[in-house]
Design a protein around this motif. Structure first.
Motif, PDB file in Angstrom:
ATOM      1  N   MET A  74      -3.586  -2.277   7.206  1.00 49.20           N
ATOM      2  CA  MET A  74      -4.740  -1.383   7.163  1.00 49.20           C
ATOM      3  C   MET A  74      -4.506  -0.083   7.930  1.00 49.20           C
ATOM      4  SD  MET A  74      -7.128  -2.819   5.334  1.00 49.20           S
ATOM      5  CE  MET A  74      -8.632  -2.003   5.870  1.00 49.20           C
ATOM      6  N   HIS A  75      -3.724  -0.146   9.008  1.00 50.23           N
ATOM      7  CA  HIS A  75      -3.541   1.050   9.833  1.00 50.23           C
ATOM      8  C   HIS A  75      -2.337   1.865   9.365  1.00 50.23           C
ATOM      9  CE1 HIS A  75      -0.445  -1.514  11.583  1.00 50.23           C
ATOM     10  NE2 HIS A  75       0.064  -0.441  12.164  1.00 50.23           N
ATOM     11  N   TRP A  76      -2.348   3.154   9.714  1.00 50.77           N
ATOM     12  CA  TRP A  76      -1.229   4.055   9.417  1.00 50.77           C
ATOM     13  C   TRP A  76      -0.713   4.585  10.749  1.00 50.77           C
ATOM     14  CZ3 TRP A  76       1.122   5.297   4.794  1.00 50.77           C
ATOM     15  CH2 TRP A  76       2.022   6.379   4.804  1.00 50.77           C
ATOM     16  N   ASN A 157      -5.839  12.605  11.234  1.00 48.76           N
ATOM     17  CA  ASN A 157      -6.969  11.678  11.248  1.00 48.76           C
ATOM     18  C   ASN A 157      -6.697  10.491  12.166  1.00 48.76           C
ATOM     19  OD1 ASN A 157      -8.405  13.174   9.227  1.00 48.76           O
ATOM     20  ND2 ASN A 157      -7.053  12.270   7.678  1.00 48.76           N
ATOM     21  N   GLY A 158      -7.752   9.791  12.517  1.00 46.65           N
ATOM     22  CA  GLY A 158      -7.606   8.582  13.318  1.00 46.65           C
ATOM     23  C   GLY A 158      -7.515   8.865  14.806  1.00 46.65           C
ATOM     24  N   LEU A 159      -6.866   7.943  15.519  1.00 43.59           N
ATOM     25  CA  LEU A 159      -6.706   8.048  16.965  1.00 43.59           C
ATOM     26  C   LEU A 159      -5.490   8.913  17.280  1.00 43.59           C
ATOM     27  CD1 LEU A 159      -7.279   4.262  17.780  1.00 43.59           C
ATOM     28  CD2 LEU A 159      -8.974   6.114  17.838  1.00 43.59           C
ATOM     29  N   LEU A 160      -5.663   9.884  18.168  1.00 44.07           N
ATOM     30  CA  LEU A 160      -4.599  10.838  18.490  1.00 44.07           C
ATOM     31  C   LEU A 160      -4.233  10.731  19.966  1.00 44.07           C
ATOM     32  CD1 LEU A 160      -6.113  13.954  16.643  1.00 44.07           C
ATOM     33  CD2 LEU A 160      -4.703  12.119  15.679  1.00 44.07           C
ATOM     34  N   PHE A 161      -2.938  10.483  20.240  1.00 44.60           N
ATOM     35  CA  PHE A 161      -2.500  10.290  21.621  1.00 44.60           C
ATOM     36  C   PHE A 161      -1.247  11.105  21.930  1.00 44.60           C
ATOM     37  CE2 PHE A 161      -4.308   6.003  20.451  1.00 44.60           C
ATOM     38  CZ  PHE A 161      -5.510   6.183  21.123  1.00 44.60           C
ATOM     39  N   LYS A 181      -6.910   0.892  12.825  1.00 46.06           N
ATOM     40  CA  LYS A 181      -7.212   2.314  12.940  1.00 46.06           C
ATOM     41  C   LYS A 181      -5.925   3.124  12.802  1.00 46.06           C
ATOM     42  CE  LYS A 181     -11.648   2.017  14.072  1.00 46.06           C
ATOM     43  NZ  LYS A 181     -12.736   2.604  13.257  1.00 46.06           N
ATOM     44  N   ASP A 182      -5.992   4.237  12.077  1.00 47.37           N
ATOM     45  CA  ASP A 182      -4.837   5.127  11.979  1.00 47.37           C
ATOM     46  C   ASP A 182      -4.532   5.704  13.360  1.00 47.37           C
ATOM     47  OD1 ASP A 182      -4.884   4.610   9.299  1.00 47.37           O
ATOM     48  OD2 ASP A 182      -5.765   6.534   8.725  1.00 47.37           O
ATOM     49  N   VAL A 183      -3.233   5.840  13.652  1.00 47.14           N
ATOM     50  CA  VAL A 183      -2.820   6.319  14.972  1.00 47.14           C
ATOM     51  C   VAL A 183      -1.700   7.343  14.833  1.00 47.14           C
ATOM     52  CG1 VAL A 183      -1.954   5.669  17.254  1.00 47.14           C
ATOM     53  CG2 VAL A 183      -3.341   4.046  15.953  1.00 47.14           C
ATOM     54  N   THR A 184      -1.811   8.440  15.580  1.00 51.17           N
ATOM     55  CA  THR A 184      -0.734   9.428  15.690  1.00 51.17           C
ATOM     56  C   THR A 184      -0.388   9.562  17.164  1.00 51.17           C
ATOM     57  OG1 THR A 184      -1.506  10.666  13.751  1.00 51.17           O
ATOM     58  CG2 THR A 184      -0.029  11.816  15.272  1.00 51.17           C
ATOM     59  N   ILE A 231       1.789  -4.711  17.837  1.00 54.53           N
ATOM     60  CA  ILE A 231       1.322  -5.957  18.459  1.00 54.53           C
ATOM     61  C   ILE A 231      -0.198  -6.067  18.350  1.00 54.53           C
ATOM     62  CG2 ILE A 231       1.005  -7.123  20.676  1.00 54.53           C
ATOM     63  CD1 ILE A 231       3.833  -6.229  21.419  1.00 54.53           C
ATOM     64  N   ILE A 232      -0.882  -4.969  18.614  1.00 49.95           N
ATOM     65  CA  ILE A 232      -2.348  -4.980  18.545  1.00 49.95           C
ATOM     66  C   ILE A 232      -2.827  -5.233  17.115  1.00 49.95           C
ATOM     67  CG2 ILE A 232      -4.394  -3.498  18.744  1.00 49.95           C
ATOM     68  CD1 ILE A 232      -3.035  -2.305  21.252  1.00 49.95           C
ATOM     69  N   ASN A 233      -2.118  -4.694  16.143  1.00 53.28           N
ATOM     70  CA  ASN A 233      -2.531  -4.874  14.750  1.00 53.28           C
ATOM     71  C   ASN A 233      -2.081  -6.208  14.158  1.00 53.28           C
ATOM     72  OD1 ASN A 233      -3.885  -2.371  13.332  1.00 53.28           O
ATOM     73  ND2 ASN A 233      -2.470  -1.554  14.864  1.00 53.28           N
ATOM     74  N   ASN A 234      -1.131  -6.855  14.809  1.00 54.47           N
ATOM     75  CA  ASN A 234      -0.672  -8.159  14.323  1.00 54.47           C
ATOM     76  C   ASN A 234      -1.239  -9.312  15.135  1.00 54.47           C
ATOM     77  OD1 ASN A 234       0.916  -6.991  12.326  1.00 54.47           O
ATOM     78  ND2 ASN A 234       2.690  -6.798  13.678  1.00 54.47           N
TER      79      ASN A 234
END
Length: 235
Positions: A74-76, A157-161, A181-184, A231-234
């Motif tokens: 689901m996440h990118w 888009n999504g969470l930006l860090f 959640k999408d993350v960059t 790890i968080i997504n799995n």
């Protein structure tokens, strides 16, 4: 299972002919013969099971007997990483990130970058080999190298860090990331991001994160970030 890669195969294919180089490898090195089965991915989520019709050294022909579509998570995950001075280290990151799971990688050129040019074709081959070795059906997208200022000017888009070494209050990445959640994530060069670059990232919606107490090399930091998100997504 050994996995082959060819981006030209789609889910409507009935037959396929390997290139001369791959045909020679299949027939002469792997000693495959007519009737043997092979597995091929197009890097777009499909894994094809194929049977050899003609074990020709120059044109090994197969027929597709089964097609399996792998569901993408689901996440990118988009990693924007400054290429390392030592090219081998950046290749190592690309290899391991592909094995662990990443969707998109953009090499960013920063003020303190010591390497400003990449050999994209070579890097793509590293990622293709890693995809085949890890039996993944999706090949991550490798973008052209661009200045960090240009990268920040794009819409994300999504969470930006952003992970940097400046002393300030930061929350651990593992506490910032949310599943599905999408993350960059921005990772800087050996000399870290400059203060103006960090400020610009903040102005463009990126939040500072910590990857732990140790000061990490660029490629290590990028892989830690990539692993944390997976790890968080799995979990």
């Amino acid at each position: 299972m050994q996995l082959f890669y060819n981006p030209k195969i789609d889910n409507s294919a009935a037959h396929f002919v390997f290139s001369t180089e791959e045909s020679k490898h299949i027939v002469k090195v792997l000693r495959k013969k007519e009737g043997d089965t092979l597995h091929i991915t197009n890097g777009k989520g499909y894994i094809f099971e194929a049977k050899i019709l003609s074990a020709d050294l120059k044109k090994c022909k197969v027929t597709i007997i089964d097609t399996d579509k792998k569901i993408q998570k689901m996440h990118w995950l988009h990693m924007a990483v400054a290429p390392t001075k030592n090219n081998d280290r950046f290749e190592w990151f690309l290899e391991k990130a592909t094995e662990i799971g990443v969707n998109e990688i953009t090499p960013i050129i920063c003020e303190r970058s010591e390497r400003k040019v990449i050999k994209k074709e070579r890097l793509e081959k590293v990622m293709q080999s890693a995809m085949k070795q890890s039996l993944r059906a999706y090949l991550p997208k490798l973008n052209d190298a661009i200045p960090m200022t240009d990268f920040l000017a794009k819409e994300h888009n999504g969470l930006l860090f952003i992970a940097h070494c400046e002393e300030e209050e930061k929350m651990d990445l593992k506490r910032r990331v949310a599943a599905d959640k999408d993350v960059t994530i921005l990772i800087g060069p050996e000399g870290d991001f400059s203060v103006p670059e960090i400020k610009s990232a903040y102005e463009n919606g990126f939040w500072p994160v910590s990857l732990g107490e140790s000061r990490l090399r660029t490629e290590t930091a990028a892989l830690v970030a990539c692993t944390t998100v997976n790890i968080i997504n799995n979990g």
